[in-house]
Design a protein around this motif. Structure first.
Motif, short mmCIF file in Angstrom:
data_model
loop_
_atom_site.label_atom_id
_atom_site.label_comp_id
_atom_site.label_asym_id
_atom_site.label_seq_id
_atom_site.Cartn_x
_atom_site.Cartn_y
_atom_site.Cartn_z
N SER A 103 -1.52 -9.03 0.70
CA SER A 103 -1.13 -8.02 1.79
C SER A 103 -2.37 -7.91 2.64
N ALA A 155 -4.53 -5.94 5.17
CA ALA A 155 -4.76 -4.62 5.63
C ALA A 155 -4.67 -4.22 7.07
N PHE A 205 1.82 -1.64 5.74
CA PHE A 205 2.05 -2.25 4.41
C PHE A 205 3.51 -2.30 4.28
N LYS A 247 -3.46 4.40 0.27
CA LYS A 247 -4.40 4.72 1.44
C LYS A 247 -5.60 5.22 1.04
N ASP A 251 -7.26 1.90 -0.40
CA ASP A 251 -7.93 1.19 0.72
C ASP A 251 -9.02 1.70 1.03
N ASN A 280 -10.03 -1.98 0.98
CA ASN A 280 -9.30 -2.90 1.32
C ASN A 280 -9.30 -4.21 0.67
N ARG A 315 -4.31 -7.30 -2.18
CA ARG A 315 -4.75 -6.69 -0.74
C ARG A 315 -5.82 -7.16 -0.38
#
Length: 208
Positions: free
Chosen positions: A135, A137, A141, A156, A159, A164, A197
């Motif tokens: 994923s 950032a 998402f 969030k 993150d 991230n 992520r």
């Protein structure tokens, strides 16, 4: 074994007992007609045989479907409990000093599946793209092919906390109820999925 799974075991015992009963019942009924009564098999007897066989087939098919062929519905909170874990990844560096969090190992990958490598607490983990995804950032998402109510508020926060660069591990476990017990799945893991992520695509290293 979870006690709810005894529902499934008892159901299989009943079905096996029913199968044995039907076999002997058909045999004894035919012998009685042919030997004792010295009569011919009639359509009524054949239809009775077929009805008993159909009942057994339906019972076996129903248990097999419940045990092996039902797909987990991750949005059904009555059947599965979904948990999320968050672990920060450790940055790695290439020979030329480029930092990365995830390596795509092309040597172990195939045409349909990629192999991802990442590091947590100085330990390397290897996962397949069949049960994980990367994923970026910098993009909204999204996780394709996996229908889940993602906890966006929590994501969030993660993150921000981990800049991230972390792994979301999703685990789904079958709940203790009658249907899951009938399928011998109560309290067992239904699936595990990882979202890797990364701050941007530049933090992905492709090793050929």
């Amino acid at each position: 074994m979870n006690s709810w799974n005894f529902v499934g075991i008892i159901a299989w015992i009943i079905v096996i007992a029913l199968l044995i009963f039907v076999v002997f019942n058909i045999r004894n009924r035919h012998l009685k007609i042919l030997v004792e009564k010295k009569k011919k098999i009639t359509w009524t007897t054949i239809l009775t045989d077929l009805l008993e066989i159909v009942v057994v087939i339906l019972a076996v098919s129903g248990l097999l479907y419940t045990s092996l062929f039902t797909k987990v519905d991750l949005t059904n909170q009555d059947d599965v409990a979904v948990t999320y874990k968050y672990n920060p990844m450790i940055v790695q560096t290439t020979e030329d000093g480029q930092g990365y969090y995830v390596r795509i190992n092309k040597k172990e990958s195939s045409s349909a599946t990629d192999v991802y490598q990442y590091w947590l607490n100085n330990t390397k983990y290897t996962v397949s793209s069949q049960n994980s995804t990367i994923s970026d950032a910098t993009l909204p998402f999204t996780v394709s092919g996996l229908h889940l109510d993602w906890p966006m508020k929590k994501i969030k926060k993660m993150d921000s906390r981990y800049q991230n660069a972390y792994v979301i591990t999703v685990q789904a476990k079958y709940k203790n109820n009658f249907i899951n017990g009938l399928g011998l799945k109560a309290n067992r893991f239904a699936m595990e999925y990882r979202v890797l992520r990364v701050p941007a695509r530049s933090f992905i290293n492709v090793a050929k």
